[in-house]
Design a protein around this motif. Sequence first.
Motif, PDB file in Angstrom:
ATOM      1  N   PRO A  32      38.836 -90.512  20.006  1.00 47.69           N
ATOM      2  CA  PRO A  32      39.391 -90.665  18.651  1.00 47.69           C
ATOM      3  C   PRO A  32      40.478 -91.740  18.567  1.00 47.69           C
ATOM      4  CG  PRO A  32      39.271 -88.343  19.260  1.00 47.69           C
ATOM      5  CD  PRO A  32      38.956 -89.148  20.494  1.00 47.69           C
ATOM      6  N   LEU A  33      41.288 -91.841  19.602  1.00 41.21           N
ATOM      7  CA  LEU A  33      42.333 -92.862  19.628  1.00 41.21           C
ATOM      8  C   LEU A  33      41.716 -94.257  19.726  1.00 41.21           C
ATOM      9  CD1 LEU A  33      45.394 -93.250  19.618  1.00 41.21           C
ATOM     10  CD2 LEU A  33      45.384 -92.936  22.084  1.00 41.21           C
ATOM     11  N   LEU A  34      40.684 -94.401  20.548  1.00 36.78           N
ATOM     12  CA  LEU A  34      40.020 -95.702  20.691  1.00 36.78           C
ATOM     13  C   LEU A  34      39.358 -96.145  19.386  1.00 36.78           C
ATOM     14  CD1 LEU A  34      38.412 -95.473  24.242  1.00 36.78           C
ATOM     15  CD2 LEU A  34      40.348 -96.880  23.523  1.00 36.78           C
ATOM     16  N   ARG A  35      38.903 -95.201  18.606  1.00 37.51           N
ATOM     17  CA  ARG A  35      38.271 -95.548  17.322  1.00 37.51           C
ATOM     18  C   ARG A  35      39.261 -96.161  16.343  1.00 37.51           C
ATOM     19  NH1 ARG A  35      35.277 -91.052  18.920  1.00 37.51           N
ATOM     20  NH2 ARG A  35      33.085 -91.567  19.186  1.00 37.51           N
ATOM     21  N   GLU A  36      40.556 -95.955  16.587  1.00 39.44           N
ATOM     22  CA  GLU A  36      41.603 -96.521  15.734  1.00 39.44           C
ATOM     23  C   GLU A  36      41.999 -97.940  16.167  1.00 39.44           C
ATOM     24  OE1 GLU A  36      42.856 -94.893  13.011  1.00 39.44           O
ATOM     25  OE2 GLU A  36      41.308 -93.406  13.452  1.00 39.44           O
ATOM     26  N   VAL A  37      41.602 -98.349  17.361  1.00 38.97           N
ATOM     27  CA  VAL A  37      42.018 -99.638  17.913  1.00 38.97           C
ATOM     28  C   VAL A  37      41.358-100.795  17.163  1.00 38.97           C
ATOM     29  CG1 VAL A  37      41.870-101.132  19.959  1.00 38.97           C
ATOM     30  CG2 VAL A  37      42.517 -98.731  20.208  1.00 38.97           C
ATOM     31  N   LYS A  38      42.199-101.748  16.779  1.00 36.29           N
ATOM     32  CA  LYS A  38      41.714-102.972  16.136  1.00 36.29           C
ATOM     33  C   LYS A  38      42.152-104.211  16.913  1.00 36.29           C
ATOM     34  CE  LYS A  38      41.639-101.101  11.448  1.00 36.29           C
ATOM     35  NZ  LYS A  38      42.229 -99.797  11.502  1.00 36.29           N
ATOM     36  N   THR A  39      43.389-104.173  17.445  1.00 34.77           N
ATOM     37  CA  THR A  39      43.975-105.338  18.106  1.00 34.77           C
ATOM     38  C   THR A  39      44.258-105.019  19.566  1.00 34.77           C
ATOM     39  OG1 THR A  39      44.991-105.981  16.014  1.00 34.77           O
ATOM     40  CG2 THR A  39      45.848-107.020  18.005  1.00 34.77           C
TER      41      THR A  39
ATOM     42  N   LEU B  63      34.786-107.896  24.151  1.00 29.90           N
ATOM     43  CA  LEU B  63      35.638-107.282  23.139  1.00 29.90           C
ATOM     44  C   LEU B  63      35.661-108.113  21.861  1.00 29.90           C
ATOM     45  CD1 LEU B  63      38.610-106.093  25.399  1.00 29.90           C
ATOM     46  CD2 LEU B  63      36.812-104.656  24.382  1.00 29.90           C
ATOM     47  N   ILE B  64      35.678-109.433  22.008  1.00 30.89           N
ATOM     48  CA  ILE B  64      35.618-110.318  20.844  1.00 30.89           C
ATOM     49  C   ILE B  64      34.292-110.111  20.114  1.00 30.89           C
ATOM     50  CG2 ILE B  64      35.465-112.737  20.114  1.00 30.89           C
ATOM     51  CD1 ILE B  64      37.443-113.324  22.515  1.00 30.89           C
ATOM     52  N   GLU B  65      33.185-110.087  20.858  1.00 31.72           N
ATOM     53  CA  GLU B  65      31.863-109.894  20.262  1.00 31.72           C
ATOM     54  C   GLU B  65      31.743-108.529  19.587  1.00 31.72           C
ATOM     55  OE1 GLU B  65      28.866-110.665  23.228  1.00 31.72           O
ATOM     56  OE2 GLU B  65      29.638-112.703  23.555  1.00 31.72           O
ATOM     57  N   MET B  66      32.479-107.539  20.092  1.00 36.28           N
ATOM     58  CA  MET B  66      32.465-106.203  19.507  1.00 36.28           C
ATOM     59  C   MET B  66      33.301-106.134  18.225  1.00 36.28           C
ATOM     60  SD  MET B  66      32.792-104.165  23.132  1.00 36.28           S
ATOM     61  CE  MET B  66      32.949-102.510  22.506  1.00 36.28           C
ATOM     62  N   GLY B  67      33.975-107.230  17.891  1.00 34.81           N
ATOM     63  CA  GLY B  67      34.700-107.310  16.634  1.00 34.81           C
ATOM     64  C   GLY B  67      36.190-107.021  16.704  1.00 34.81           C
ATOM     65  N   PHE B  68      36.725-106.816  17.895  1.00 34.51           N
ATOM     66  CA  PHE B  68      38.159-106.564  18.020  1.00 34.51           C
ATOM     67  C   PHE B  68      38.941-107.867  17.867  1.00 34.51           C
ATOM     68  CE2 PHE B  68      36.207-103.090  20.385  1.00 34.51           C
ATOM     69  CZ  PHE B  68      36.859-101.994  19.829  1.00 34.51           C
ATOM     70  N   THR B  69      40.161-107.765  17.388  1.00 35.14           N
ATOM     71  CA  THR B  69      41.075-108.892  17.403  1.00 35.14           C
ATOM     72  C   THR B  69      41.666-108.916  18.812  1.00 35.14           C
ATOM     73  OG1 THR B  69      41.589-108.640  15.067  1.00 35.14           O
ATOM     74  CG2 THR B  69      43.174-109.887  16.414  1.00 35.14           C
ATOM     75  N   VAL B  70      41.350-109.954  19.560  1.00 37.89           N
ATOM     76  CA  VAL B  70      41.792-110.062  20.946  1.00 37.89           C
ATOM     77  C   VAL B  70      42.888-111.119  21.034  1.00 37.89           C
ATOM     78  CG1 VAL B  70      41.088-110.691  23.294  1.00 37.89           C
ATOM     79  CG2 VAL B  70      39.581-109.279  21.870  1.00 37.89           C
ATOM     80  N   ILE B  71      43.974-110.744  21.685  1.00 37.31           N
ATOM     81  CA  ILE B  71      45.106-111.648  21.865  1.00 37.31           C
ATOM     82  C   ILE B  71      45.286-111.878  23.365  1.00 37.31           C
ATOM     83  CG2 ILE B  71      47.562-112.006  21.513  1.00 37.31           C
ATOM     84  CD1 ILE B  71      47.310-110.054  19.114  1.00 37.31           C
TER      85      ILE B  71
ATOM     86  N   VAL C 134      33.127-101.198  29.209  1.00 37.86           N
ATOM     87  CA  VAL C 134      32.174-100.152  29.586  1.00 37.86           C
ATOM     88  C   VAL C 134      32.426 -98.879  28.778  1.00 37.86           C
ATOM     89  CG1 VAL C 134      31.471 -98.606  31.469  1.00 37.86           C
ATOM     90  CG2 VAL C 134      31.757-101.063  31.895  1.00 37.86           C
ATOM     91  N   GLU C 135      33.673 -98.458  28.702  1.00 40.40           N
ATOM     92  CA  GLU C 135      34.004 -97.205  28.004  1.00 40.40           C
ATOM     93  C   GLU C 135      33.751 -97.311  26.511  1.00 40.40           C
ATOM     94  OE1 GLU C 135      34.409 -94.543  29.633  1.00 40.40           O
ATOM     95  OE2 GLU C 135      34.873 -95.366  31.608  1.00 40.40           O
ATOM     96  N   MET C 136      34.129 -98.419  25.885  1.00 40.75           N
ATOM     97  CA  MET C 136      33.929 -98.557  24.453  1.00 40.75           C
ATOM     98  C   MET C 136      32.430 -98.665  24.125  1.00 40.75           C
ATOM     99  SD  MET C 136      37.068-100.706  22.988  1.00 40.75           S
ATOM    100  CE  MET C 136      38.730-100.071  23.000  1.00 40.75           C
ATOM    101  N   GLN C 137      31.695 -99.390  24.930  1.00 41.89           N
ATOM    102  CA  GLN C 137      30.249 -99.480  24.697  1.00 41.89           C
ATOM    103  C   GLN C 137      29.606 -98.112  24.854  1.00 41.89           C
ATOM    104  OE1 GLN C 137      29.090-102.711  27.318  1.00 41.89           O
ATOM    105  NE2 GLN C 137      29.202-104.189  25.635  1.00 41.89           N
ATOM    106  N   ALA C 138      30.014 -97.359  25.867  1.00 39.23           N
ATOM    107  CA  ALA C 138      29.436 -96.020  26.104  1.00 39.23           C
ATOM    108  C   ALA C 138      29.711 -95.091  24.925  1.00 39.23           C
ATOM    109  CB  ALA C 138      29.993 -95.431  27.399  1.00 39.23           C
ATOM    110  N   MET C 139      30.853 -95.286  24.260  1.00 45.91           N
ATOM    111  CA  MET C 139      31.206 -94.446  23.119  1.00 45.91           C
ATOM    112  C   MET C 139      30.723 -95.026  21.790  1.00 45.91           C
ATOM    113  SD  MET C 139      35.058 -93.244  23.908  1.00 45.91           S
ATOM    114  CE  MET C 139      35.659 -93.669  25.521  1.00 45.91           C
ATOM    115  N   GLY C 140      30.114 -96.210  21.849  1.00 40.21           N
ATOM    116  CA  GLY C 140      29.631 -96.841  20.620  1.00 40.21           C
ATOM    117  C   GLY C 140      30.741 -97.331  19.715  1.00 40.21           C
ATOM    118  N   ILE C 141      31.869 -97.704  20.311  1.00 40.68           N
ATOM    119  CA  ILE C 141      33.027 -98.152  19.522  1.00 40.68           C
ATOM    120  C   ILE C 141      33.007 -99.674  19.392  1.00 40.68           C
ATOM    121  CG2 ILE C 141      35.542 -98.277  19.444  1.00 40.68           C
ATOM    122  CD1 ILE C 141      35.559 -95.598  20.965  1.00 40.68           C
ATOM    123  N   SER C 142      33.110-100.129  18.160  1.00 40.03           N
ATOM    124  CA  SER C 142      33.248-101.553  17.859  1.00 40.03           C
ATOM    125  C   SER C 142      33.909-101.662  16.492  1.00 40.03           C
ATOM    126  CB  SER C 142      31.887-102.270  17.897  1.00 40.03           C
ATOM    127  OG  SER C 142      31.056-101.748  16.887  1.00 40.03           O
TER     128      SER C 142
END
Length: 139
Positions: free
Chosen positions: A10-17, A38-46, A130-138
Amino acid sequence: MLIDMKELAPLLREVKTIAVVGAVDKPGRPVDMVGRALIEMGFTVIPVHPKRTDVWGLTTYPALADIPVAVDLVDVFRAPQFCPDHAREVLAMDPLPQIFWMQSGITSPKAREILAGSGITVVEDRCTKVEMQAMGISR
């Protein structure tokens, strides 16, 4: 310490940046593969690197303190001996990130101790990609 990834979801689903500490865009390096994913998954990467200024075509900051926007997750690609210093840097951020993540193969009891009681979730020895892909988070 291995964290229960189901509890973290649930916490990872809130991540944007995501700030990527130790960012380099050298093909074949784990940080390059994860950062691009992570960029391809749509996150703002710094990207954060003390000497580079342009990683993945993005403005790259020399330190976490130099990032001018709020960061949700700090993703560390540095050897364990550097993690306590990065944990201290994280505590100086305003607002504080929700997650301090040390990539696969990286653990630091000292960093974990520094962040204890801060409200920041610490993840060790796991891959964000790996973890975000496994959870389907983007994004």
